[in-house]
Design a protein around this motif. Structure first.
Motif, PDB file in Angstrom:
ATOM      1  N   SER A 175      69.483 -16.210  29.383  1.00  8.48           N
ATOM      2  CA  SER A 175      69.333 -14.754  29.470  1.00  8.48           C
ATOM      3  C   SER A 175      69.637 -14.119  28.127  1.00  8.48           C
ATOM      4  O   SER A 175      70.559 -14.543  27.426  1.00  8.48           O
ATOM      5  CB  SER A 175      70.294 -14.180  30.518  1.00  8.48           C
ATOM      6  N   ARG A 176      68.844 -13.140  27.755  1.00  7.82           N
ATOM      7  CA  ARG A 176      68.994 -12.374  26.512  1.00  7.82           C
ATOM      8  C   ARG A 176      68.844 -13.228  25.253  1.00  7.82           C
ATOM      9  O   ARG A 176      69.129 -12.776  24.152  1.00  7.82           O
ATOM     10  CB  ARG A 176      70.323 -11.618  26.467  1.00  7.82           C
ATOM     11  N   ALA A 191      66.190 -13.961  31.930  1.00 10.57           N
ATOM     12  CA  ALA A 191      66.258 -12.510  32.129  1.00 10.57           C
ATOM     13  C   ALA A 191      66.517 -11.800  30.803  1.00 10.57           C
ATOM     14  O   ALA A 191      67.419 -12.165  30.054  1.00 10.57           O
ATOM     15  CB  ALA A 191      67.349 -12.155  33.141  1.00 10.57           C
ATOM     16  N   ASN A 192      65.681 -10.805  30.509  1.00 11.59           N
ATOM     17  CA  ASN A 192      65.795  -9.980  29.297  1.00 11.59           C
ATOM     18  C   ASN A 192      65.736 -10.787  28.002  1.00 11.59           C
ATOM     19  O   ASN A 192      66.248 -10.351  26.973  1.00 11.59           O
ATOM     20  CB  ASN A 192      67.060  -9.124  29.348  1.00 11.59           C
ATOM     21  N   ASP A 227      63.770 -12.696  24.742  1.00  7.79           N
ATOM     22  CA  ASP A 227      62.634 -12.462  23.855  1.00  7.79           C
ATOM     23  C   ASP A 227      61.800 -13.733  23.828  1.00  7.79           C
ATOM     24  O   ASP A 227      62.164 -14.716  23.185  1.00  7.79           O
ATOM     25  CB  ASP A 227      63.137 -12.115  22.448  1.00  7.79           C
ATOM     26  N   SER A 265      62.794 -11.987  34.704  1.00 11.55           N
ATOM     27  CA  SER A 265      62.934 -10.545  34.902  1.00 11.55           C
ATOM     28  C   SER A 265      63.334  -9.850  33.612  1.00 11.55           C
ATOM     29  O   SER A 265      64.293 -10.239  32.946  1.00 11.55           O
ATOM     30  CB  SER A 265      63.979 -10.250  35.979  1.00 11.55           C
ATOM     31  N   GLY A 266      62.574  -8.821  33.251  1.00  7.80           N
ATOM     32  CA  GLY A 266      62.856  -8.038  32.066  1.00  7.80           C
ATOM     33  C   GLY A 266      62.554  -8.724  30.747  1.00  7.80           C
ATOM     34  O   GLY A 266      62.789  -8.149  29.687  1.00  7.80           O
ATOM     35  N   ALA A 267      62.035  -9.942  30.784  1.00  9.83           N
ATOM     36  CA  ALA A 267      61.748 -10.679  29.546  1.00  9.83           C
ATOM     37  C   ALA A 267      60.526 -10.102  28.846  1.00  9.83           C
ATOM     38  O   ALA A 267      59.586  -9.636  29.490  1.00  9.83           O
ATOM     39  CB  ALA A 267      61.523 -12.153  29.844  1.00  9.83           C
ATOM     40  N   ASN A 268      60.531 -10.153  27.525  1.00  9.18           N
ATOM     41  CA  ASN A 268      59.368  -9.755  26.745  1.00  9.18           C
ATOM     42  C   ASN A 268      58.585 -11.028  26.437  1.00  9.18           C
ATOM     43  O   ASN A 268      58.997 -11.837  25.609  1.00  9.18           O
ATOM     44  CB  ASN A 268      59.783  -9.052  25.452  1.00  9.18           C
ATOM     45  N   ALA A 323      59.046  -7.807  33.678  1.00  6.94           N
ATOM     46  CA  ALA A 323      58.677  -8.581  32.490  1.00  6.94           C
ATOM     47  C   ALA A 323      57.470  -7.955  31.799  1.00  6.94           C
ATOM     48  O   ALA A 323      56.575  -7.420  32.449  1.00  6.94           O
ATOM     49  CB  ALA A 323      58.359 -10.024  32.871  1.00  6.94           C
TER      50      ALA A 323
END
Length: 163
Positions: A58-59, A78-79, A81, A98-101, A120
């Motif tokens: 994550s992150r 999650a989140n 790059d 989830s929330g990943a670019n 995402a």
């Protein structure tokens, strides 16, 4: 007011003179050994063929990383790059994006059944031949920004533009 502007100018020059944050070899080695590394800098990491389960990334900054032919089920992205990632043939069953670019990433032939994609960014992602039948959090609007082919398998009622 002049000292504040001078300090700001000096800070800006120092920021420009410093090298950009590159990958962290120790953090990459930890992940290659099967360890979690939330928030790590894995920029351009060569992780092809990695086999692990339940990692927490994550992150993490995985931009331009090679995740081809990995088997990393139930991994948390999650989140993260994931821009420009190469994940050809990777197995990501039950993983959380989830929330990943994921802008311009390639998940050609990837197995993403049961993966979560809520929030995402899928702009420019190539899902040609990917299996995503039981994926969650996908919306038609988000899939319209990605592409796939006739072999791309999606949850019922969703479609994807052709690459």
């Amino acid at each position: 007011m002049k000292p504040i502007l001078t300090a700001a100018a000096v800070a800006a020059l120092v920021a420009v003179a410093l090298p950009a944050a590159a990958q962290n070899a120790g953090q990459i080695a930890r992940v290659r050994a099967g360890g979690s590394c939330a928030g790590c800098n894995l920029f351009q990491a060569a992780l092809s063929g990695l086999e692990a389960r339940g990692l927490n990334l994550s992150r993490a900054r995985l931009r331009q990383a090679d995740l081809s032919l990995v088997v990393i089920n139930r991994t948390r992205f999650a989140n993260a790059d994931l821009r420009d990632v190469e994940a050809y043939g990777g197995v990501f069953s039950g993983s959380n994006f989830s929330g990943a670019n994921m802008t311009n990433a390639s998940f050609v032939g990837a197995y993403l059944d049961g993966a979560a994609f809520s929030g995402a960014t899928l702009s420019g992602v190539n899902f040609s031949g990917a299996s995503m039948r039981r994926a969650t959090g996908l919306t038609q609007a988000r899939l319209n920004q990605a592409c796939g082919d006739e072999a791309t398998q999606l949850p019922g009622g969703l479609s994807i533009p052709r690459c």
